[in-house]
Design an enzyme around this catalytic site. Sequence first.
Site, PDB file in Angstrom:
ATOM      1  N   SER A 248       0.790  -1.223   0.000  1.00 10.81           N
ATOM      2  CA  SER A 248       0.000   0.000   0.000  1.00 10.81           C
ATOM      3  C   SER A 248       0.827   1.279   0.000  1.00 10.81           C
ATOM      4  CB  SER A 248      -0.939   0.007   1.199  1.00 10.81           C
ATOM      5  OG  SER A 248      -0.183  -0.070   2.392  1.00 10.81           O
TER       6      SER A 248
ATOM      7  N   HIS B 187      -5.428  -3.415  -2.984  1.00  7.14           N
ATOM      8  CA  HIS B 187      -5.002  -2.491  -4.051  1.00  7.14           C
ATOM      9  C   HIS B 187      -4.738  -3.195  -5.376  1.00  7.14           C
ATOM     10  CE1 HIS B 187      -4.542   0.943  -1.315  1.00  7.14           C
ATOM     11  NE2 HIS B 187      -4.082   0.064  -0.435  1.00  7.14           N
TER      12      HIS B 187
ATOM     13  N   LYS C 165     -12.229   0.394  -2.536  1.00  4.28           N
ATOM     14  CA  LYS C 165     -11.225   1.023  -3.392  1.00  4.28           C
ATOM     15  C   LYS C 165     -11.704   0.976  -4.847  1.00  4.28           C
ATOM     16  CE  LYS C 165      -7.479   0.746  -0.104  1.00  4.28           C
ATOM     17  NZ  LYS C 165      -8.202   0.522   1.127  1.00  4.28           N
TER      18      LYS C 165
END
Length: 650
Positions: free
Chosen positions: A444, A472, A501
């Site tokens: 991250s 991610h 996300k």
Amino acid sequence: MFLLRANFMSENSEKIFAVKMRANSGKKHISGAERIVFEGSIPQTVKELLDRASLHENGSPEEIHLKIETINPKEIQTFQALPVKEEKVKTASEGLQKIGEILEQLGVSSPEKILELFKETYSMRGAMLLHADTLVRFEPDKERGVRATYMDSSESLTKTLPRSKKNHFIEALVLATKVANAPGIIAEICISDDPGYVTGYIAGKNIGYVRISKLKEFGSPLGGRIFLFRGNKEEASSLIEFLERAPILVTQVEERFREIFPVLNTNVSESLSEKLSSLRKNHLLRSLLTIESPSMPKILVNQKSLLLFSSNNYLGFANEREIKEAAHKAIDNYGFGTGGSRLTTGTQTPHIELESKLAQFKGTEGALLFNSGYAANVGVLSSLADSESIIFSDALNHASIIDGARLSRAKIVVYKHNDMDDLEKMILTHPAEKRFLVSDAVFSMDGDILRYPKWISLAQKYGLFSIVDEAHSTGVISVHGITEYFKTDKKPDVMIGTLSKALGSEGGFAATSSLVKEYLLNSARSFIFSTALPAASSAAALAALRMLEQNDERVRRLKKNIRFFCSALGARELNVHSESAIIPIEVKSEARALKISSKLLSEGIFIPAIRYPTVPKGAARLRASLMALHTEEELAYAAEKIAKACEAFP
Ligand code: WAQ
Ligand code: MG
């Protein structure tokens, strides 16, 4: 009083000293403090005072003055601390009115005029010495005022209390006790000049120490002290002599302190404010930014448009019409709050639909929703591993993985970041019945990608239970995430993911086998003891997954943006490389990171400075994250501004 005096004399093998510290930055006074101590405590006292000088909210000093003087023990007088009474008021004017009333009780005829004089104490280092009736001022130096000094609590002589902590109350009570016992004084009024401290007092021999919770507005640097006395000019001089020269020890200060502060609370809040000042001093203090618009490439902050390079809304789904409509519809059908945890009454149709969609999307037998990615990692690790287990964890894994591992009580073996040789070495040297291997798929803070093929083969070779966090990676490095990116069928045992996300919604999940899912549902405490997410969050995530599978155009645009941005920075000699949407730009020092980031902010570009403890000390960076919706013009513009800002602060 006599006893104590006799005591000092019999101990006169050890000398007594006054230690004073004053710190300033140019003409600006930053902090000051004084102690009366035995010779042996001087080093410790000096250390405490120096710490205090350098940790003040007012800023860091350019000069620190220390003065250490002997005191004749025979001259020391002791007084009992004034009794303390607390007055809680809601507003500053109510507080000032209280003072007015007390002054009237003391027979002072014009309290308002006295309070008005505080306007003139603002720039003084000492106090105004005012005749209570005629309002004539008696300070020899009106700019400086009269200073009460050579005083301390008697406890600091006999105990080595750790008193580096600034304690407004203790110091004020010591001063007030000395002043109240000075000849001719009828009262003292005090308002702190500290913008963060609104509590003040009025004190006197007959009234005690009356603590008033609010005497000024929070944030105001206005303050001062007024000593009210009755007497003639000569009496004023001996009063000043007493205030400025006579050494005083005040007894029972600690006792008074305990009377009004519950011990624990005071210590806690004191240590909190100390920690906060130390964060501020080290450029590590955080605060909130309020955004007045959706999380898109252009946002509104204070009604000003900024270019945003810090959103995890990688694909723009957080503000996508179709997805918002799905959420609206779910609100219409299911309401907003779910009213229960998943295991009681909080499960609604969209939760189940989303779980089965996630399982299909990730190619697993099942999936279980959590309230956030954080909750998913904490829940999964803490419930699957136990004190007999070992968890092998990448050095740069996300905080939620670390927290989950800690909660499990397993032994944690950290291997070097993305270093498969080190991982294998660790596996070979750490045997255990149950072993887990856990890693982020995309890290991250660095944006690099896990060496998954080697990683998963090690897990399989040694029989480790493998967990990958795809926060991610899903919808970024490929539509489905890490296995698709590496074109491999080898799946980890659990894939953690987030809905917040690339999917533009809210919540987290674990995609896994039916067995593990059932176990998690029965034991993951962050799952069990949270109210279920709103159905709207599930409906939005479901819509996002459908859009993503129907058309991977957004993912391709995001990748194109990543390549474009990296080469635009590269052309300006900023060497960055990333295949994920996270693009770190190393700047090393925390202070520099903040400067660059605030310069960019002033130019309308929001790229946050990432600092310790999120990244190691001295490895501060700007962390840009890209969205599919950024235009090439926006990216080129930002690259230029970033390069210039980095040059501006070498
Ligand atoms: N002698 C005389 N005046 C002083 C002295 C001194 N030693 N030290 C400060 N002053 C004057 C000066 O004008 C300051 O601006 C003003 O007093 C306020 O000083 O029960 O923090 O050190 O919790 O800001 C009150 C505590 C705290 C109330 C007061 O005063 C409570 C405080 P500060
Ligand atoms: Mg102050």
